[in-house]
Motif scaffolding. Sequence first.
Motif, PDB file in Angstrom:
ATOM      1  N   VAL A 254       0.831  -1.196   0.000  1.00 39.40           N
ATOM      2  CA  VAL A 254       0.000   0.000   0.000  1.00 39.40           C
ATOM      3  C   VAL A 254       0.871   1.254   0.000  1.00 39.40           C
ATOM      4  O   VAL A 254       0.676   2.178  -0.797  1.00 39.40           O
ATOM      5  CB  VAL A 254      -0.942  -0.006   1.221  1.00 39.40           C
ATOM      6  CG1 VAL A 254      -1.551   1.375   1.456  1.00 39.40           C
ATOM      7  CG2 VAL A 254      -2.038  -1.050   1.037  1.00 39.40           C
ATOM      8  N   ALA A 255       1.870   1.292   0.879  1.00 46.08           N
ATOM      9  CA  ALA A 255       2.744   2.463   0.979  1.00 46.08           C
ATOM     10  C   ALA A 255       3.496   2.710  -0.326  1.00 46.08           C
ATOM     11  O   ALA A 255       3.630   3.853  -0.775  1.00 46.08           O
ATOM     12  CB  ALA A 255       3.725   2.286   2.124  1.00 46.08           C
ATOM     13  N   ASP A 256       3.984   1.647  -0.963  1.00 44.67           N
ATOM     14  CA  ASP A 256       4.725   1.800  -2.217  1.00 44.67           C
ATOM     15  C   ASP A 256       3.804   2.266  -3.344  1.00 44.67           C
ATOM     16  O   ASP A 256       4.229   3.033  -4.219  1.00 44.67           O
ATOM     17  CB  ASP A 256       5.401   0.484  -2.605  1.00 44.67           C
ATOM     18  CG  ASP A 256       6.602   0.166  -1.724  1.00 44.67           C
ATOM     19  OD1 ASP A 256       7.127   1.106  -1.091  1.00 44.67           O
ATOM     20  OD2 ASP A 256       7.001  -1.014  -1.659  1.00 44.67           O
ATOM     21  N   ASN A 257       2.556   1.797  -3.345  1.00 43.67           N
ATOM     22  CA  ASN A 257       1.596   2.287  -4.334  1.00 43.67           C
ATOM     23  C   ASN A 257       1.377   3.786  -4.179  1.00 43.67           C
ATOM     24  O   ASN A 257       1.358   4.523  -5.167  1.00 43.67           O
ATOM     25  CB  ASN A 257       0.266   1.546  -4.195  1.00 43.67           C
ATOM     26  CG  ASN A 257       0.129   0.353  -5.120  1.00 43.67           C
ATOM     27  OD1 ASN A 257      -0.111   0.502  -6.311  1.00 43.67           O
ATOM     28  ND2 ASN A 257       0.313  -0.839  -4.565  1.00 43.67           N
ATOM     29  N   VAL A 258       1.208   4.213  -2.943  1.00 42.49           N
ATOM     30  CA  VAL A 258       0.972   5.635  -2.680  1.00 42.49           C
ATOM     31  C   VAL A 258       2.199   6.469  -3.034  1.00 42.49           C
ATOM     32  O   VAL A 258       2.094   7.604  -3.508  1.00 42.49           O
ATOM     33  CB  VAL A 258       0.561   5.848  -1.208  1.00 42.49           C
ATOM     34  CG1 VAL A 258       0.421   7.339  -0.889  1.00 42.49           C
ATOM     35  CG2 VAL A 258      -0.750   5.127  -0.917  1.00 42.49           C
TER      36      VAL A 258
ATOM     37  N   LEU B  24      -4.953  10.358   6.134  1.00 42.92           N
ATOM     38  CA  LEU B  24      -6.132  11.083   5.680  1.00 42.92           C
ATOM     39  C   LEU B  24      -7.242  10.131   5.234  1.00 42.92           C
ATOM     40  O   LEU B  24      -8.423  10.384   5.491  1.00 42.92           O
ATOM     41  CB  LEU B  24      -5.750  12.013   4.518  1.00 42.92           C
ATOM     42  CG  LEU B  24      -6.813  13.002   4.042  1.00 42.92           C
ATOM     43  CD1 LEU B  24      -7.151  14.014   5.130  1.00 42.92           C
ATOM     44  CD2 LEU B  24      -6.330  13.719   2.788  1.00 42.92           C
ATOM     45  N   VAL B  25      -6.876   9.015   4.596  1.00 41.63           N
ATOM     46  CA  VAL B  25      -7.886   8.059   4.123  1.00 41.63           C
ATOM     47  C   VAL B  25      -8.123   6.923   5.121  1.00 41.63           C
ATOM     48  O   VAL B  25      -8.857   5.977   4.842  1.00 41.63           O
ATOM     49  CB  VAL B  25      -7.503   7.471   2.741  1.00 41.63           C
ATOM     50  CG1 VAL B  25      -7.393   8.573   1.713  1.00 41.63           C
ATOM     51  CG2 VAL B  25      -6.233   6.645   2.805  1.00 41.63           C
ATOM     52  N   GLY B  26      -7.479   7.005   6.290  1.00 41.50           N
ATOM     53  CA  GLY B  26      -7.723   6.029   7.351  1.00 41.50           C
ATOM     54  C   GLY B  26      -7.095   4.672   7.126  1.00 41.50           C
ATOM     55  O   GLY B  26      -7.618   3.658   7.606  1.00 41.50           O
ATOM     56  N   LEU B  27      -5.956   4.616   6.417  1.00 40.11           N
ATOM     57  CA  LEU B  27      -5.324   3.325   6.119  1.00 40.11           C
ATOM     58  C   LEU B  27      -3.875   3.243   6.570  1.00 40.11           C
ATOM     59  O   LEU B  27      -3.128   2.386   6.093  1.00 40.11           O
ATOM     60  CB  LEU B  27      -5.392   3.044   4.604  1.00 40.11           C
ATOM     61  CG  LEU B  27      -6.775   2.795   4.004  1.00 40.11           C
ATOM     62  CD1 LEU B  27      -6.647   2.546   2.504  1.00 40.11           C
ATOM     63  CD2 LEU B  27      -7.458   1.609   4.671  1.00 40.11           C
ATOM     64  N   ALA B  28      -3.482   4.090   7.500  1.00 41.19           N
ATOM     65  CA  ALA B  28      -2.091   4.078   7.959  1.00 41.19           C
ATOM     66  C   ALA B  28      -1.698   2.709   8.514  1.00 41.19           C
ATOM     67  O   ALA B  28      -0.554   2.262   8.353  1.00 41.19           O
ATOM     68  CB  ALA B  28      -1.873   5.159   9.021  1.00 41.19           C
ATOM     69  N   HIS B  29      -2.640   2.001   9.123  1.00 38.91           N
ATOM     70  CA  HIS B  29      -2.352   0.696   9.739  1.00 38.91           C
ATOM     71  C   HIS B  29      -2.190  -0.417   8.712  1.00 38.91           C
ATOM     72  O   HIS B  29      -1.785  -1.537   9.059  1.00 38.91           O
ATOM     73  CB  HIS B  29      -3.469   0.333  10.720  1.00 38.91           C
ATOM     74  CG  HIS B  29      -4.816   0.182  10.077  1.00 38.91           C
ATOM     75  ND1 HIS B  29      -5.481   1.226   9.490  1.00 38.91           N
ATOM     76  CD2 HIS B  29      -5.624  -0.909   9.933  1.00 38.91           C
ATOM     77  CE1 HIS B  29      -6.640   0.812   9.019  1.00 38.91           C
ATOM     78  NE2 HIS B  29      -6.755  -0.480   9.259  1.00 38.91           N
ATOM     79  N   LEU B  30      -2.492  -0.128   7.431  1.00 35.48           N
ATOM     80  CA  LEU B  30      -2.380  -1.145   6.386  1.00 35.48           C
ATOM     81  C   LEU B  30      -1.271  -0.830   5.384  1.00 35.48           C
ATOM     82  O   LEU B  30      -1.241  -1.396   4.293  1.00 35.48           O
ATOM     83  CB  LEU B  30      -3.712  -1.274   5.635  1.00 35.48           C
ATOM     84  CG  LEU B  30      -4.930  -1.692   6.470  1.00 35.48           C
ATOM     85  CD1 LEU B  30      -6.177  -1.727   5.602  1.00 35.48           C
ATOM     86  CD2 LEU B  30      -4.694  -3.057   7.114  1.00 35.48           C
ATOM     87  N   ALA B  31      -0.333   0.019   5.773  1.00 38.12           N
ATOM     88  CA  ALA B  31       0.713   0.470   4.849  1.00 38.12           C
ATOM     89  C   ALA B  31       1.539  -0.675   4.277  1.00 38.12           C
ATOM     90  O   ALA B  31       2.007  -0.608   3.144  1.00 38.12           O
ATOM     91  CB  ALA B  31       1.639   1.468   5.554  1.00 38.12           C
TER      92      ALA B  31
END
Length: 330
Positions: free
Chosen positions: A92-96, A120-127
Amino acid sequence: MNAAQFENVTQVFGDFTAVDGIDMAIPAGKLTTLLGPSGCGKTTSLRMLAGYTRPTAGRILIDGVDVTRTAPEKRGLGMVFQSYALFPHMTVADNVAYGLKLRRTPRAERDARVAEALELVGLAHLAGRKPKALSGGQQQRVALARAIAIRPKLLLLDEPLSNLDARLRVQMRSEIRRIQAETGLTVVLVTHDQDEALEMSDEMILMRAGKIMQQGAPAEVFGSPKNRFVADFLGYENFVRTAGGLVTVRPEHVEIVPGTVSPAGGLALPAIVTDVAYRGVDQIITVVSRDDGGEITLMSDVRADAAPRVAVGDDVVVTAPESRLISIEN
């Protein structure tokens, strides 16, 4: 102030005119929807704004600068497609971070922007997750985060909710609206769903056959449709030809009165009930009547506990107050 502007823009594909000489303004810091049925020109307009399609004629400006011939990657825009287009082998982090890497953003700043966008999109825990481990709604948020991370001049969304189920679509409407409000981004969203446009928009642009039918704030467009197409698309249902011209009235503003006695004032037409549909909270009554143009079908949508006791075949009168009748063009 406008973030983007179309000046007499036309797009022709062979013998088909997809967009027909439109002038369109996208206000800065607002969420604008391009709304209309399939083939109306809304996606073509978005693709021209993004730079993926060059207009046959006319100019496109972003922040007052002519970008008609500017390549997509040089326009400073973020885009979220219907398919999300995430890289399955990346986290997820690399996609962003992908767009930031292409822009050679320094590592420390890149990491900070990725963290900010995911928060901001509520996905920090799924990076650290891969896209295949995410739900459809989560994948859509990753695509949003990737577009937001580059801090675009405009964020373009092409039917971003169409692949989600009904519950998630409603949830994501609120999420996109929240993100737009918190960031102050200029957002342009393409949709065919009038409820989506009415709920999310600061500005609505309703299109048909490559032309703009009406533009304005949702309450303005909904409350004062200019023509029959706009009224019909927004669910007015009832159209009556009178001596003064064509008028429309929404089903919830129509009352069905049993019997044949017409009340004074407003709309009052004798009719025959053709259908009664109970839907729990409300009841829809369909009738056949006549106006200055011949036979017409009209609908009344009222609360079930206040609905008149009528059955198919009953003689009734269709009424609506003068204040609820809207004069429109054909």
